[in-house]
Enzyme design. Structure first.
Site, PDB file in Angstrom:
ATOM      1  CG  HIS A   9      -0.343  -0.124   2.754  1.00 29.55           C
ATOM      2  ND1 HIS A   9       0.317   1.188   3.179  1.00 29.55           N
ATOM      3  CD2 HIS A   9       0.056  -1.186   3.487  1.00 29.55           C
ATOM      4  CE1 HIS A   9       0.997   0.797   4.136  1.00 29.55           C
ATOM      5  NE2 HIS A   9       0.778  -0.522   4.269  1.00 29.55           N
ATOM      6  CD  GLN A  11       4.296   8.687   3.658  1.00 32.45           C
ATOM      7  OE1 GLN A  11       3.849   9.504   3.486  1.00 32.45           O
ATOM      8  NE2 GLN A  11       5.452   8.829   4.086  1.00 32.45           N
ATOM      9  CB  THR A  21       0.248   0.509  11.149  1.00 26.82           C
ATOM     10  OG1 THR A  21       1.339   1.790  10.924  1.00 26.82           O
ATOM     11  CG2 THR A  21      -0.918   0.765  10.503  1.00 26.82           C
ATOM     12  N   GLY A  22       0.463  -2.504  12.045  1.00 25.95           N
ATOM     13  CA  GLY A  22      -0.139  -3.679  12.170  1.00 25.95           C
ATOM     14  C   GLY A  22      -1.671  -3.949  11.654  1.00 25.95           C
ATOM     15  NE  ARG A  60      -1.565  -0.187   6.724  1.00 23.60           N
ATOM     16  CZ  ARG A  60      -2.042  -0.928   7.939  1.00 23.60           C
ATOM     17  NH1 ARG A  60      -3.311  -0.559   8.451  1.00 23.60           N
ATOM     18  NH2 ARG A  60      -1.410  -1.850   8.436  1.00 23.60           N
ATOM     19  CD  GLU A  87       2.387  -5.201   8.116  1.00 21.94           C
ATOM     20  OE1 GLU A  87       2.668  -6.528   7.994  1.00 21.94           O
ATOM     21  OE2 GLU A  87       2.931  -4.194   7.709  1.00 21.94           O
ATOM     22  NE  ARG A  88       5.681  -9.417  13.632  1.00 21.62           N
ATOM     23  CZ  ARG A  88       6.618  -9.063  13.938  1.00 21.62           C
ATOM     24  NH1 ARG A  88       7.600  -8.764  13.047  1.00 21.62           N
ATOM     25  NH2 ARG A  88       7.349  -9.411  15.368  1.00 21.62           N
ATOM     26  CE1 TYR A  90       6.277  -5.502  14.087  1.00 26.33           C
ATOM     27  CE2 TYR A  90       4.624  -4.437  12.574  1.00 26.33           C
ATOM     28  CZ  TYR A  90       5.940  -5.125  12.674  1.00 26.33           C
ATOM     29  OH  TYR A  90       6.944  -4.924  11.821  1.00 26.33           O
ATOM     30  CG  ASN A 184       6.066  -7.681   8.417  1.00 30.36           C
ATOM     31  OD1 ASN A 184       7.384  -8.041   8.458  1.00 30.36           O
ATOM     32  ND2 ASN A 184       5.695  -6.324   9.106  1.00 30.36           N
TER      33      ASN A 184
END
EC number: 5.4.2.11
Length: 245
Positions: A9, A11, A21-22, A60, A87-88, A90, A184
């Site tokens: 994605h 920024q 962010t995760g 995003r 995303e991973r 976090y 990730n």
């Protein structure tokens, strides 16, 4: 030959603020919107088209994909969304500034959390307001599937489950595929496709908003891969330095 396009994605607002962010559903920054429009223009100029698109359930990545398809006049292309391309997660680091976290826990520890394959960051507590298990987009998750934290191995496991079940069959049937996802998530796919070791993936960076093309044989084994710009192929070492990883 089969071509697969991967794109992280554009920024996000938290990329801009240097925050973890995760799974937090943060939108694109103005620069991220520009990156997405540019990516669409690059793909169109280089003659790409798609039959099907995949993305996560985070805005995003979704918005990046929408913008790309709009720029390419491909708004009709079917889009499949899955949390397995998120995303991973976090954990308790989500929302924290990366520099401030490094000052608190030490740069080495934060590096281990971010880059090692099998070390999870501190988990969210189930009563933490950031634990969004009741979010309607996750209502189909089975009990225990919603993570409190993840390491890269955890992310890789769910991403590859989706790859083998949904994406690989499309590619094998000669469908032209684009995946708009996260740093990730794409690192996990690149690790799998290129047979990278755990050590090899540590230094792997995926830039925001730049199309990454994989040319695959009929068995989905990579022939080669490269980034795209307006002039065509560009190798990783020539990626602009200002890109935020």
């Amino acid at each position: 030959m089969i071509k697969l396009v991967l794109i992280r994605h554009g920024q996000s607002l938290w990329n801009l603020e240097n925050r973890f962010t995760g799974w937090t559903d943060v939108d694109l920054s103005e620069n991220g919107l520009h990156e997405a429009r540019t990516a669409g223009a690059i793909l169109k100029k280089n003659g790409y088209t798609f039959d099907v698109a995949y993305t996560s359930v985070l805005k995003r990545a979704i918005r990046t994909l929408w913008i790309i398809l709009h720029e390419m006049d491909l708004a009709w292309v079917p889009v499949h969304k899955s949390w397995k391309l998120n995303e991973r997660h976090y954990g308790a680091l989500q929302g924290l500034n990366k520099d401030e976290t490094a000052k608190k826990y030490g740069e080495e520890q934060v590096h281990i959390w971010r880059r090692s394959t099998n070390v999870r960051p501190p988990a969210l507590a189930e009563d933490d307001p950031r634990y969004e298990v009741t979010d309607p987009r996750y209502k189909r998750l089975k009990k225990g599937e919603f993570p409190l934290t993840e390491c890269l191995e955890d992310t890789e496991k769910r991403v590859l489950e989706f790859w083998h079940k949904e994406i690989a069959p499309m590619l094998c049937s000669n469908q032209k595929v684009i995946i708009s996802s996260h740093g990730n998530t794409i690192r996990s796919l690149v690790k799998y496709l290129d047979h990278l070791s755990d050590d090899g993936v540590v230094s792997l960076n995926i830039p925001t908003g730049i199309p990454l093309v994989y040319e695959l044989d009929e068995h989905l084994h990579p022939i080669r891969h490269y980034y795209l710009n307006m002039d065509g192929e560009v190798q990783e070492g020539v990626i602009p330095k200002h890109i935020s990883f």
